[in-house]
Design an enzyme around this catalytic site. Structure first.
Site, PDB file in Angstrom:
ATOM      1  N   GLU A 101      25.084  28.150   8.268  1.00 46.71           N
ATOM      2  CA  GLU A 101      26.535  27.685   8.372  1.00 46.71           C
ATOM      3  C   GLU A 101      26.297  25.979   8.675  1.00 46.71           C
ATOM      4  OE1 GLU A 101      30.681  29.643   9.191  1.00 46.71           O
ATOM      5  OE2 GLU A 101      30.090  28.727  10.885  1.00 46.71           O
ATOM      6  N   TYR A 112      18.156  22.568   1.917  1.00 49.03           N
ATOM      7  CA  TYR A 112      18.906  24.069   1.704  1.00 49.03           C
ATOM      8  C   TYR A 112      18.723  24.511   0.138  1.00 49.03           C
ATOM      9  CZ  TYR A 112      19.775  23.993   6.764  1.00 49.03           C
ATOM     10  OH  TYR A 112      19.942  23.765   8.129  1.00 49.03           O
TER      11      TYR A 112
HETATM   12  C1  LIG Z   1      17.412  18.966   8.278  1.00 45.90           C
HETATM   13  C2  LIG Z   1      15.982  18.472   8.700  1.00 45.90           C
HETATM   14  C3  LIG Z   1      15.548  19.702   9.760  1.00 45.90           C
HETATM   15  C4  LIG Z   1      14.912  18.086   7.741  1.00 45.90           C
HETATM   16  O1  LIG Z   1      13.953  18.080   8.260  1.00 45.90           O
HETATM   17  P1  LIG Z   1      12.553  17.326   7.251  1.00 45.90           P
HETATM   18  O2  LIG Z   1      11.221  17.864   8.260  1.00 45.90           O
HETATM   19  O3  LIG Z   1      12.784  15.954   7.140  1.00 45.90           O
HETATM   20  O4  LIG Z   1      12.568  18.094   6.078  1.00 45.90           O
HETATM   21  P2  LIG Z   1      11.571  18.134   4.871  1.00 45.90           P
HETATM   22  O5  LIG Z   1      10.449  16.874   5.316  1.00 45.90           O
HETATM   23  O6  LIG Z   1      10.971  19.388   4.670  1.00 45.90           O
HETATM   24  O7  LIG Z   1      12.357  17.495   3.801  1.00 45.90           O
HETATM   25  C5  LIG Z   1      13.636  18.066   3.144  1.00 45.90           C
HETATM   26  C6  LIG Z   1      14.076  17.408   2.142  1.00 45.90           C
HETATM   27  O8  LIG Z   1      14.679  16.220   2.748  1.00 45.90           O
HETATM   28  C7  LIG Z   1      14.153  14.895   1.976  1.00 45.90           C
HETATM   29  N1  LIG Z   1      13.883  14.288   3.427  1.00 45.90           N
HETATM   30  C8  LIG Z   1      14.422  14.595   4.527  1.00 45.90           C
HETATM   31  N2  LIG Z   1      14.534  13.635   5.489  1.00 45.90           N
HETATM   32  C9  LIG Z   1      13.666  12.696   5.017  1.00 45.90           C
HETATM   33  C10 LIG Z   1      13.366  11.440   5.618  1.00 45.90           C
HETATM   34  N3  LIG Z   1      13.554  10.985   6.450  1.00 45.90           N
HETATM   35  N4  LIG Z   1      12.459  10.700   4.525  1.00 45.90           N
HETATM   36  C11 LIG Z   1      12.389  11.214   3.290  1.00 45.90           C
HETATM   37  N5  LIG Z   1      12.656  12.258   3.069  1.00 45.90           N
HETATM   38  C12 LIG Z   1      13.332  12.840   3.669  1.00 45.90           C
HETATM   39  C13 LIG Z   1      12.698  15.598   1.554  1.00 45.90           C
HETATM   40  O9  LIG Z   1      12.527  14.669   0.516  1.00 45.90           O
HETATM   41  C14 LIG Z   1      13.094  16.820   1.253  1.00 45.90           C
HETATM   42  O10 LIG Z   1      13.436  16.943  -0.064  1.00 45.90           O
HETATM   43  P3  LIG Z   1      12.611  17.456  -1.348  1.00 45.90           P
HETATM   44  O11 LIG Z   1      11.614  18.437  -0.690  1.00 45.90           O
HETATM   45  O12 LIG Z   1      13.493  17.847  -2.452  1.00 45.90           O
HETATM   46  O13 LIG Z   1      11.735  16.251  -1.626  1.00 45.90           O
HETATM   47  C15 LIG Z   1      16.030  16.956   9.638  1.00 45.90           C
HETATM   48  O14 LIG Z   1      16.751  16.114   8.795  1.00 45.90           O
HETATM   49  C16 LIG Z   1      17.075  17.132  10.969  1.00 45.90           C
HETATM   50  O15 LIG Z   1      16.600  17.666  12.134  1.00 45.90           O
HETATM   51  N6  LIG Z   1      18.444  16.784  10.522  1.00 45.90           N
HETATM   52  C17 LIG Z   1      19.125  16.804  11.907  1.00 45.90           C
HETATM   53  C18 LIG Z   1      19.700  18.187  12.561  1.00 45.90           C
HETATM   54  C19 LIG Z   1      20.268  18.829  11.568  1.00 45.90           C
HETATM   55  O16 LIG Z   1      21.254  18.482  10.976  1.00 45.90           O
HETATM   56  N7  LIG Z   1      19.839  20.034  10.981  1.00 45.90           N
HETATM   57  C20 LIG Z   1      20.655  20.962  10.083  1.00 45.90           C
HETATM   58  C21 LIG Z   1      21.602  21.821  10.387  1.00 45.90           C
HETATM   59  S1  LIG Z   1      21.608  22.752  12.089  1.00 45.90           S
END
Ligand SMILES: CC(C)(COP(=O)(O)OP(=O)(O)OC[C@H]1O[C@@H](n2cnc3c(N)ncnc32)[C@H](O)[C@@H]1OP(=O)(O)O)[C@@H](O)C(=O)NCCC(=O)NCCS
Length: 151
Positions: A101, A112
Site C-alpha cells: 500500500e 513498483y
Molecule cells: C522507493 C525507493 C526505495 C527506491 O530506491 P532506489 O534504490 O532508488 O531504487 P532503484 O535504484 O532500484 O530505482 C528504481 C527506479 O526508480 C528510478 N530512480 C529512483 N530514484 C532515483 C534517483 N535518485 N535517481 C535516478 N533514478 C532513480 C530508477 O531509474 C529505477 O527505475 P528504472 O529501473 O525503471 O530505471 C527510494 O526512493 C526510497 O527510499 N524512497 C523513500 C521511501 C519510500 O517512499 N518508500 C516506498 C514506500 S514504503
C-alpha cells in the site's frame, strides 16, 4: 555496536520525508519483529546501512510494509534488488502474491510498476499528512509464480 534494528532505524530516519508520516518508530519495528510473522532484508554498504525492506507473511501472500533506500544510495538498483530478494524469500515461504500500500503520488510507483505490480484498490483519504491534508492509499499486487525446487 549497531544491531539490525539500529541499522533499519538509521535508514528509516534518512529515507522518509517527515511530511508524509510514513516512518515507523523503533517500537513499531521491534514489535513487528517480535511477532514472528514479519521479515526484513538489509543492504549494508561500506559506509553503513543503505536500505531495507520489511514485510509481513500471511496465508499465501506477503505484504511489503516498508521499503527504503538512503537518498545517497538511490538510483543504483538497490530498491529493485530488495524487491528481487523479497520476491524470492516470499516464494519460499509459500506466497502466491506480494501486496503493498502506497500513498498516491509516491515516486516509488515507477519502481513498483516496472516490477510488475498492478493497482488493485484504493482507500480514499487514508493517510493524514503533517499539514493535516489527506492523501489516498493505493493498493498494489504482484503475482508470484510457484517456487521451483532447489537444484
Ligand atoms: C522507493 C525507493 C526505495 C527506491 O530506491 P532506489 O534504490 O532508488 O531504487 P532503484 O535504484 O532500484 O530505482 C528504481 C527506479 O526508480 C528510478 N530512480 C529512483 N530514484 C532515483 C534517483 N535518485 N535517481 C535516478 N533514478 C532513480 C530508477 O531509474 C529505477 O527505475 P528504472 O529501473 O525503471 O530505471 C527510494 O526512493 C526510497 O527510499 N524512497 C523513500 C521511501 C519510500 O517512499 N518508500 C516506498 C514506500 S514504503
Amino acid at each position: 555496536m549497531m544491531d539490525d534494528v539500529d541499522r533499519i532505524m538509521a535508514v528509516m530516519a534518512a529515507a522518509f520525508d517527515p511530511h508524509y508520516g510514513e516512518a515507523w518508530s523503533r517500537r513499531q519495528i521491534e514489535d513487528a519483529l517480535t511477532l514472528g510473522n514479519c521479515h526484513y532484508l538489509l543492504i549494508d554498504a561500506a559506509e553503513g546501512p543503505a536500505g531495507f525492506a520489511l514485510s509481513r507473511t500471511g496465508f499465501e501472500e506477503e505484504e511489503l510494509l516498508l521499503l527504503a533506500v538512503r537518498p545517497e544510495f538511490r538510483g543504483r538498483g538497490l530498491g529493485r534488488s530488495l524487491l528481487d530478494h523479497l520476491e524470492q524469500a516470499a516464494r519460499k515461504r509459500g506466497a502466491r502474491r506480494i501486496l503493498l500500500e502506497m500513498r498516491r503520488g509516491n515516486p516509488a510507483e515507477r519502481l513498483y510498476s516496472t516490477f510488475g505490480f498492478l493497482k488493485i484498490g484504493e482507500r480514499k483519504d487514508y493517510y493524514r499528512l503533517s499539514d493535516g491534508s489527506r492523501v489516498d492509499a493505493i493498493t498494489f499486487a504482484a503475482a508470484l509464480s510457484p517456487a521451483t525446487p532447489a537444484g
